[in-house]
Motif scaffolding. Structure first.
Motif, PDB file in Angstrom:
ATOM      1  N   THR A  49      20.710  59.010  28.042  1.00  0.00           N
ATOM      2  CA  THR A  49      21.049  58.701  26.647  1.00  0.00           C
ATOM      3  C   THR A  49      19.825  58.665  25.747  1.00  0.00           C
ATOM      4  O   THR A  49      19.960  58.511  24.531  1.00  0.00           O
ATOM      5  CB  THR A  49      21.759  57.334  26.554  1.00  0.00           C
ATOM      6  N   GLY A  50      18.628  58.772  26.321  1.00  0.00           N
ATOM      7  CA  GLY A  50      17.408  58.746  25.532  1.00  0.00           C
ATOM      8  C   GLY A  50      16.879  57.358  25.263  1.00  0.00           C
ATOM      9  O   GLY A  50      15.869  57.208  24.557  1.00  0.00           O
ATOM     10  N   ALA A  51      17.530  56.331  25.791  1.00  0.00           N
ATOM     11  CA  ALA A  51      17.016  54.972  25.610  1.00  0.00           C
ATOM     12  C   ALA A  51      15.668  54.809  26.294  1.00  0.00           C
ATOM     13  O   ALA A  51      14.831  54.011  25.866  1.00  0.00           O
ATOM     14  CB  ALA A  51      18.017  53.955  26.167  1.00  0.00           C
ATOM     15  N   LEU A  52      15.466  55.576  27.371  1.00  0.00           N
ATOM     16  CA  LEU A  52      14.159  55.690  28.021  1.00  0.00           C
ATOM     17  C   LEU A  52      13.673  57.120  27.864  1.00  0.00           C
ATOM     18  O   LEU A  52      14.452  58.066  28.020  1.00  0.00           O
ATOM     19  CB  LEU A  52      14.260  55.352  29.510  1.00  0.00           C
ATOM     20  N   ASP A  53      12.401  57.279  27.574  1.00  0.00           N
ATOM     21  CA  ASP A  53      11.831  58.608  27.359  1.00  0.00           C
ATOM     22  C   ASP A  53      11.542  59.261  28.705  1.00  0.00           C
ATOM     23  O   ASP A  53      10.639  58.831  29.435  1.00  0.00           O
ATOM     24  CB  ASP A  53      10.548  58.493  26.524  1.00  0.00           C
ATOM     25  N   ALA A  54      12.319  60.298  29.038  1.00  0.00           N
ATOM     26  CA  ALA A  54      12.143  60.977  30.315  1.00  0.00           C
ATOM     27  C   ALA A  54      10.779  61.640  30.423  1.00  0.00           C
ATOM     28  O   ALA A  54      10.297  61.906  31.529  1.00  0.00           O
ATOM     29  CB  ALA A  54      13.243  62.019  30.512  1.00  0.00           C
ATOM     30  N   ALA A  55      10.112  61.892  29.280  1.00  0.00           N
ATOM     31  CA  ALA A  55       8.796  62.532  29.312  1.00  0.00           C
ATOM     32  C   ALA A  55       7.749  61.632  29.955  1.00  0.00           C
ATOM     33  O   ALA A  55       6.702  62.119  30.393  1.00  0.00           O
ATOM     34  CB  ALA A  55       8.365  62.911  27.894  1.00  0.00           C
ATOM     35  N   LEU A  56       8.027  60.327  30.018  1.00  0.00           N
ATOM     36  CA  LEU A  56       7.072  59.395  30.632  1.00  0.00           C
ATOM     37  C   LEU A  56       7.145  59.419  32.157  1.00  0.00           C
ATOM     38  O   LEU A  56       6.260  58.869  32.825  1.00  0.00           O
ATOM     39  CB  LEU A  56       7.348  57.966  30.141  1.00  0.00           C
ATOM     40  N   ILE A  57       8.180  60.052  32.698  1.00  0.00           N
ATOM     41  CA  ILE A  57       8.445  60.001  34.135  1.00  0.00           C
ATOM     42  C   ILE A  57       8.234  61.379  34.740  1.00  0.00           C
ATOM     43  O   ILE A  57       8.619  62.388  34.131  1.00  0.00           O
ATOM     44  CB  ILE A  57       9.899  59.522  34.388  1.00  0.00           C
ATOM     45  N   PRO A  58       7.638  61.460  35.924  1.00  0.00           N
ATOM     46  CA  PRO A  58       7.442  62.767  36.562  1.00  0.00           C
ATOM     47  C   PRO A  58       8.751  63.532  36.701  1.00  0.00           C
ATOM     48  O   PRO A  58       9.820  62.937  36.964  1.00  0.00           O
ATOM     49  CB  PRO A  58       6.854  62.407  37.932  1.00  0.00           C
ATOM     50  N   VAL A  59       8.669  64.835  36.542  1.00  0.00           N
ATOM     51  CA  VAL A  59       9.867  65.685  36.600  1.00  0.00           C
ATOM     52  C   VAL A  59      10.601  65.508  37.924  1.00  0.00           C
ATOM     53  O   VAL A  59      11.841  65.446  37.965  1.00  0.00           O
ATOM     54  CB  VAL A  59       9.476  67.162  36.391  1.00  0.00           C
ATOM     55  N   ALA A  60       9.861  65.414  39.016  1.00  0.00           N
ATOM     56  CA  ALA A  60      10.493  65.265  40.328  1.00  0.00           C
ATOM     57  C   ALA A  60      11.275  63.958  40.423  1.00  0.00           C
ATOM     58  O   ALA A  60      12.354  63.907  41.024  1.00  0.00           O
ATOM     59  CB  ALA A  60       9.435  65.326  41.430  1.00  0.00           C
ATOM     60  N   ALA A  61      10.750  62.893  39.817  1.00  0.00           N
ATOM     61  CA  ALA A  61      11.440  61.601  39.853  1.00  0.00           C
ATOM     62  C   ALA A  61      12.704  61.637  39.000  1.00  0.00           C
ATOM     63  O   ALA A  61      13.745  61.099  39.389  1.00  0.00           O
ATOM     64  CB  ALA A  61      10.506  60.494  39.363  1.00  0.00           C
TER      65      ALA A  61
END
Length: 384
Positions: A49-61
Motif C-alpha cells: 500500500t506504500g505505507a512503507l517505502d519498498a525502496a528502503l528494503i533489498p529487492v530480494a527481501a
C-alpha cells in the motif's frame, strides 16, 4: 515487526519502522522470523500500500515477503473453503458449533482472511456433541485419530481438550474442541460460557457463529497467556481488537473472565499487550498486582528484545502458576504437569495396565531429565 503488526500504520509507527530499517536488518533472518510470529502478511500489506517505502528494503527481501504473503493468502483461502464445507455439514446435523481463530478471527480483526497466518481449523462444540461432530468432520474427508490402545486413548481424552483430525490431503488438521482452553488447572471452560451472546459472520456464503467482542477479548488474552505469548501476532490481535472500538462493555468482559476463573490470565494478557503495543488498559481491569505486572513486563520485554528465543517449559509453568486463579488451580496444575502421567509418558515407556501406578514415579523423573537436558540450551525458533 512490532511497528508493522497492525492493520493501519499511524505516522509514528511508520517512523519507527523506517528507523529500524535504516539501523540495519538481517533480512535473511527477519523474513522467516516474521512468518513464525504471524505478522508477515501485515508487513507485506504495508509495503504493497506504500505505507512503507519498498525502496528502503533489498529487492530480494521484498520478493521473499511477497512470495510468502501470496502463499499464505492462497492457503488461507483454501482453509476458508474447507471451513465453509464443515459448517454446512454441522448445520445439516443440527450440531451447535463455534468457529475459533483461523479464518473467522482474520475477518473479525482485519477484514480479510489473507492478513492473518493460521495453519489449521478450530471448532468448539458441546461435549455431548463430540461424537456426532467427529462423524460430520470425517464425512468431509478427514481421518479420525489413530487408536493407541484403550488405556492410552482414555488418558488422551482426559488430558486433551481437543481432538485432531487430519485432512486426507495431508495439508492441515481440524481441531475439535470441547473446551475453550486446556484444563490443566482442573477447570472445564465449555461452550456454555459464551453461548449466550454469539455473533454471525459469513464464510463463503455460510453462516459461522463466533464470539462477541468482549468474550473474544478474554479468550485471546487467556490463550496468549496459556502459551506464554510465543507469537507476536497473538498480542497484535488483542491490540487490534482494542483499537477497533468494538469492546465497549468492560463490565461484561470482566464477568466473562470471572465465569471462566481466568481473571488473572485476562489481566496479565492485557498488560503484556499494553507493554508491547502501548495500548491503554481501562481502569476497570487495571487493578494493581505487582507480581502479575512484573511477570507480564518480563514476557513483553523478551518478545521485544529476543523474538527468536522460545520460552522454556519452566518459564511457561511459572507464568501460568502466577496467572492461575486460586490455590486449588495452582495445585491442580502442578499435579497434572509434574506428577500425573501424560500420553507421551505412556507412549515413551509402555507399561502393562497393572503397572500404571509406576507412571506417577516415572513422570517427575522424565520432567527432571528434560529440564536438566535443556537447562543450558538456547531454544531458537526454526524457520518453517
Amino acid at each position: 515487526m512490532l511497528a508493522c503488526a497492525r492493520l493501519e500504520l499511524e505516522p509514528h509507527d511508520a517512523s519507527r519502522a523506517r528507523a529500524a530499517i535504516k539501523h540495519g536488518i538481517d533480512w535473511d533472518h527477519f523474513v522467516p522470523l516474521a512468518n513464525h510470529h504471524g505478522v508477515l502478511p501485515l508487513i507485506h500489506r504495508h509495503l504493497s500500500t506504500g505505507a512503507l517505502d519498498a525502496a528502503l528494503i533489498p529487492v530480494a527481501a521484498v520478493a521473499a515477503l511477497r512470495d510468502e504473503a501470496t502463499r499464505i493468502a492462497r492457503r488461507n483461502l483454501m482453509l476458508s473453503g474447507q471451513l465453509a464445507t464443515l459448517l454446512r455439514a454441522f448445520a445439516t446435523r443440527n450440531i451447535r458449533v463455534v468457529a475459533l481463530k483461523g479464518p473467522v478471527l482474520a475477518q473479525q480483526l482485519y477484514g480479510s482472511v489473507a492478513l492473518r497466518r493460521f495453519k489449521d481449523l478450530d471448532l468448539l462444540v458441546a461435549e455431548p456433541d463430540v461424537g456426532d461432530a467427529m462423524d460430520a468432520i470425517a464425512a468431509c474427508g478427514y481421518a479420525r485419530p489413530v487408536s493407541l490402545g484403550p488405556d492410552i486413548d482414555a488418558l488422551r481424552r482426559h488430558e486433551q481438550h481437543h481432538i485432531a483430525l487430519d485432512a486426507n490431503s495431508g495439508t492441515h488438521q481440524v481441531e475439535l474442541h470441547d473446551c475453550l482452553h486446556p484444563h490443566d488447572d482442573g477447570r472445564r471452560r465449555t461452550i456454555d460460557l459464551i453461548a449466550d451472546r454469539l455473533e454471525r459472520i459469513d464464510v463463503f456464503g455460510v453462516t459461522a457463529f463466533v464470539m462477541a467482542p468482549e468474550e473474544l477479548l478474554v479468550y485471546l488474552c487467556v490463550h496468549g497467556t496459556r502459551h506464554n505469548w510465543e507469537r507476536i501476532e497473538w498480542a497484535a490481535s488483542v491490540a487490534q481488537l482494542l483499537r477497533s472500538g468494538r469492546v465497549t462493555d468492560w463490565r461484561r468482559a470482566n464477568a466473562c473472565a470471572q465465569r471462566q476463573a481466568s481473571e488473572r490470565a485476562f489481566r496479565s494478557g492485557l498488560q503484556v499487550v499494553s507493554a508491547l503495543f502501548d495500548t491503554r488498559i481501562p481502569g476497570a481491569v487495571s487493578r494493581r498486582d505487582r507480581a502479575l505486572e512484573a511477570s507480564a513486563r518480563a514476557i513483553a520485554n523478551q518478545r521485544a528484545t529476543a523474538p527468536a528465543r522460545r520460552a522454556n517449559p519452566v518459564e511457561c509453568l511459572v507464568h501460568q502458576l502466577r496467572t492461575d486463579t486460586g490455590i486449588r488451580s495452582r495445585i491442580t496444575r502442578l499435579w497434572r504437569t509434574l506428577i500425573a502421567p501424560r500420553v507421551n509418558d505412556a507412549i515413551a515407556m509402555p507399561l502393562p495396565r497393572a503397572l500404571w501406578p509406576l507412571y506417577y514415579v516415572l513422570r517427575p523423573v522424565r520432567v527432571l531429565v528434560r529440564h536438566m537436558a535443556g537447562k543450558h540450551r538456547v531454544n531458537p525458533i526454526v524457520p518453517e
